[in-house]
Design an enzyme around this catalytic site. Structure first.
Site, PDB file in Angstrom:
ATOM      1  N   SER A  73       0.713  -0.993  -0.123  1.00 55.29           N
ATOM      2  CA  SER A  73      -0.074   0.052   0.067  1.00 55.29           C
ATOM      3  C   SER A  73       0.847   1.316  -0.037  1.00 55.29           C
ATOM      4  CB  SER A  73      -0.974  -0.022   1.135  1.00 55.29           C
ATOM      5  OG  SER A  73      -1.440   1.357   1.561  1.00 55.29           O
TER       6      SER A  73
ATOM      7  N   ASP B 185       0.140   4.077   0.889  1.00 55.53           N
ATOM      8  CA  ASP B 185       0.078   4.855   1.808  1.00 55.53           C
ATOM      9  C   ASP B 185       0.392   5.040   3.198  1.00 55.53           C
ATOM     10  OD1 ASP B 185      -1.921   5.716  -0.039  1.00 55.53           O
ATOM     11  OD2 ASP B 185      -3.784   5.253   0.926  1.00 55.53           O
TER      12      ASP B 185
ATOM     13  N   GLY C  71      -3.648   9.343   0.388  1.00 56.09           N
ATOM     14  CA  GLY C  71      -3.812   9.269   1.899  1.00 56.09           C
ATOM     15  C   GLY C  71      -4.978   9.593   2.423  1.00 56.09           C
TER      16      GLY C  71
ATOM     17  N   VAL D  95       0.645   9.249 -10.442  1.00 57.84           N
ATOM     18  CA  VAL D  95       2.084   9.373 -10.613  1.00 57.84           C
ATOM     19  C   VAL D  95       2.677   8.881  -9.257  1.00 57.84           C
ATOM     20  CG1 VAL D  95       3.912  10.995 -10.345  1.00 57.84           C
ATOM     21  CG2 VAL D  95       1.906  11.475 -11.905  1.00 57.84           C
TER      22      VAL D  95
ATOM     23  N   ASN E 260      29.107   2.785   8.369  1.00 57.48           N
ATOM     24  CA  ASN E 260      30.038   2.164   8.898  1.00 57.48           C
ATOM     25  C   ASN E 260      30.163   2.765  10.564  1.00 57.48           C
ATOM     26  OD1 ASN E 260      31.222   4.396   8.251  1.00 57.48           O
ATOM     27  ND2 ASN E 260      33.010   3.254   7.425  1.00 57.48           N
TER      28      ASN E 260
END
Ligand code: ADP
Length: 746
Positions: A161, A163, A206, A296, A530
């Protein structure tokens, strides 16, 4: 999708895999890991095409996949096995047909990759399974023996998903890629908006979850964001306009407001992009432009993170499913605190549905809490950036210096911008030290105003400059003198191994040079990842993205020939970039310093390669981390492959070099940079208030912001190898290997 070389053996466990609901980038990586992981562990794996539609339809909707059927899909967006919304499956009759089709193929283990709707559907099927089969037997659609052989349907769910709207996983498959698309769009919009001094209102996906809007606002340096879980209090229009005007007063030429699809106000009335546009017109006379990003956000190639995360999850799903018994509760595989997590699927799905209903019924505080700690933290950061509340200072303000040391890491500028903003709010004077510790010795110290750093959130490189090198004993005096001259009360050192090593050396000399007795925080910024005291450092996600993109291109360049590429990554003596890029790009082989290279290993790899090419393979990618072995260099490895390839395949070396450090920071790195900078300045402020002078390393440990004393470096670091003693990611080598080659003799 074509099927190649599938073998069916009686008695093997059979797994079905489907993608369902909205598509999301990274689903293919999960499918690949399920198929190859399943075959690796001795199971037969079947793709169920077009989600539940294929399951209900049966026939060509359910087909077995072989090892090579999932070659070349890792980098593709969407889902190659298709997804759909199935009306039939919502009805019991549809599910009965689906169950019959599964049993006819001998499938009673299922990996479902989808949103909470798809996972709820899977649960319904599992709950009703015995009843559905009994009905089918009674109707004469199924033999009793077949039903008896499959008494239960075992399920593992992965959340696909964009969202990021699911409890039980810190990230859903696709969310990071969607964030890439949004951030790219905001960066692009910001540059055109800046040319015309425009205000843009951008809608992102969303409906019930504001993650994408918040994360993109932080990553893109937007001025304001509106989200479903935390509707703004009355008067938000004024506050939004103030935020925009504050940006303009700092010299910003563009303003951006992000609106999540499901944004609303406290009374539950929808806030659309038009509402925002009108408010901007009324309250500040601005003629805003509206952009709705729409699909998009689902598009494009999956990010390195989505590929590696989905691969780990797919692999874990297979392990879980093959260990399951008819009594096992359905599990959800997610990511929590930077680790693969297993939890009870339906309890998590139900919890998720509760959050959705909290949002729908106006229980916003509950919804915010339920979304979890890191969601709340993002929201606090966003609020502090958008609506700062400056702390009144009594007496002289404290002066905090910021410098970089070590190699360049994308995201260094983002750290400085956030640190300066939060530092100013805390009432400090923020000082930029140019050119690292050497710059400090040479008094290259200047005050940083908010306007100096305003455009830095998205900017690659390091505007303050960074420098490699170790502080020598004769530098200590000029450094401590500079600290006194510039009245530096605290220091934020942002950088890589050299930065940490230098701070470690400085604090040993505090007795001799009392000026060094100031609070210091080291903030990890190194593509190599690192560093001690953290599992992730700023810059490494961007570098991984760069490497994976390069490997994609290299692969495309070789579609016709039989060719092996030996790709060299950076990382010095730390194999993080090598291993994670191998995982994300689906490389067939990797060489990392933690494991070294041996002649017998190379001989084995060549024989494997010859066998695979003889079977018709066209491409083989070996990722070699630059510090993997001192003798078997990239050149030696490539020449050895060439010689031993005996004309069956040719070999090319690709040394990626500095492109890995370049480019603008990824959304993840920008967000990590911002989170760490906030916490670092909070810590310096706390210490200054308490009159302390500790040296700390800030980092993410098991997903949590943590401070570790610099003195602990002695235990945490292997000084010879210049990397942490314990590295959480090394054990992922198993996944790279298991998914690289089909089982059986080479
Ligand atoms: P997502 O999985 O992205 O949330 P949907 O909610 O559209 O997407 O669900 C995808 C498919 O899962 C639906 O088309 C339907 O076939 C199935 N499904 C969803 N909810 C249920 C349910 N409560 N019972 C049975 N099947 C369901």
């Amino acid at each position: 999708m074509e099927q190649t070389g599938v073998t069916r053996r009686p008695g093997r466990k059979r797994i079905g895999v489907l993608t369902s609901g909205g598509d999301a980038q990274g689903m293919n990586a999960a499918v690949r890991a399920v198929v190859r992981g399943g075959i690796h562990f001795g199971a037969d794996v079947f793709a169920i095409y077009e989600g539940y539609e294929g399951m209900v339809a049966g026939g060509e909707g359910i087909r077995q996949l072989g090892w090579d059927d999932v070659s070349g899909i890792l980098h593709r967006g969407g889902t190659v096995i298709g997804t759909a919304r199935s009306v039939d499956f919502r009805e019991r009759e549809g599910r009965r047909r689906a169950a019959v089709n599964l049993v006819r193929h001998g499938i009673d283990r299922l990996v479902v990759i989808g949103g909470d709707g798809s996972l709820t559907g899977a649960d319904a099927l599992a709950q009703e399974w015995p009843g559905l089969l009994a009905d089918a037997v009674a109707a004469g659609d199924l033999e009793q023996a077949a039903a008896d052989a499959h008494p239960a349907l075992m399920i593992v769910g992965l959340v696909g998903s964009i969202d990021n709207d699911m409890v039980g996983t810190d990230m859903t498959i696709g969310a990071d890629s969607a964030l890439h698309r949004i951030t790219e769009a905001i960066d692009a919009i910001a540059s055109t908006a800046a040319s015309h001094q425009r205000v843009f209102v951008v809608e992102v996906m969303g409906r019930r979850c504001g993650y994408l809007a918040m994360a993109a606002a932080i990553a893109g340096g937007a001025d304001y964001a509106l989200i479903p879980e935390n509707p703004p209090e009355a008067g938000w229009e004024d506050r939004m306009c103030q935020a925009l005007q504050r940006g303009r007063s700092l010299g910003r030429r563009e303003s951006i407001v992000l609106v999540a699809e499901g944004a609303r106000d406290r009374s539950g009335t929808e806030i659309t992009t038009d509402t925002v546009k009108d408010a901007l017109k009324t309250h500040m006379g601005a003629d805003a432009r509206v952009t709705i990003l729409g699909h998009v956000q689902r598009g494009g190639t999956p990010s390195a993170f989505d590929r590696s995360m989905a691969t780990m999850m797919g692999y874990a799903a297979v392990e879980e499913l093959l260990a399951a018994t008819p009594e096992t509760e359905a599990q959800l595989i997610g990511l929590r605190r930077n680790r693969v997590y297993r939890g009870p699927l339906m309890r998590l799905v139900r919890r998720n549905q509760e959050i959705a209903s909290m949002v729908d019924t106006g229980r916003y505080d509950e919804a915010m809490t339920a979304r979890g700690e890191s969601f709340g933290e993002l929201h606090r950061i966003l609020k502090a950036l958008a609506e700062p509340t400056p702390t009144p200072v009594s007496g002289e303000p404290k002066r905090i210096g910021i410098l970089h040391a070590g190699g360049l890491a994308p995201g260094m500028n983002t750290v400085v911008r956030s640190a300066v903003r939060i530092g100013h709010d805390a009432g400090h004077v923020m000082l930029g030290i140019e050119g690292g510790f050497k710059g400090l010795r040479h008094d290259q110290v200047r005050e940083l105003e908010l306007s100096d750093v305003e455009g830095w959130a998205a900017l690659g490189g390091a505007e303050l400059g960074s420098r490699r090198g170790v502080v020598e004993p004769e530098h200590l005096y000029p450094i401590s003198r500079a600290i006194e001259t510039h009245r530096i009360d605290g220091l934020l050192v942002v950088g890589g191994f050299d930065a940490y090593e230098n701070v470690h050396a400085l604090i040993q000399e505090r007795d001799k040079f009392p000026a060094l007795r100031i609070p210091i925080v080291c903030l990890p910024a190194s593509i190599d990842n690192n560093l001690p005291g953290t599992e992730l450092s700023v810059g490494s996600d961007t570098a991984l993205g760069n490497i994976v993109e390069s490997i994609d291109r290299v692969k495309q360049s070789a579609m016709a020939a039989r060719r092996c590429f030996v790709v060299e990554t950076m990382g010095r003596n730390c194999g993080y970039l090598g291993l994670m890029s191998a995982l994300s790009s689906g490389a067939e082989q990797m060489y990392i310093p933690e494991e070294g290279i041996s002649l017998s290993g190379l001989a084995y790899d060549v024989s494997r390669m010859r066998a695979r090419f003889a079977e018709g393979r066209r491409l083989f990618v070996a990722v070699r981390c630059e510090g993997a072995d001192e003798h078997y260099t990239t050149d030696v490895v490539a020449k050895l492959f060439e010689a031993e390839g005996q004309g069956v395949f040719d070999v090319r070396q690709v040394v990626l070099g500095h492109t890995q450090q370049g480019g603008n920071p990824s959304p993840f790195d920008r967000i990590l940079a911002t989170r760490l900078a906030f916490r670092a300045i909070e810590e310096l402020t706390r210490q200054l208030g308490a009159g302390r002078s500790d040296a700390q390393m800030i980092g993410l440990l098991k997903g949590t912001l943590t401070l570790t004393p610099v003195a602990a470096m002695d235990e945490l670091i292997d000084w010879e190898e210049r990397r942490p003693v314990k590295q959480w990611w090394v054990k992922l080598n198993r996944i790279v290997r298991d998914l690289a080659d089909p089982p059986g003799p080479a």
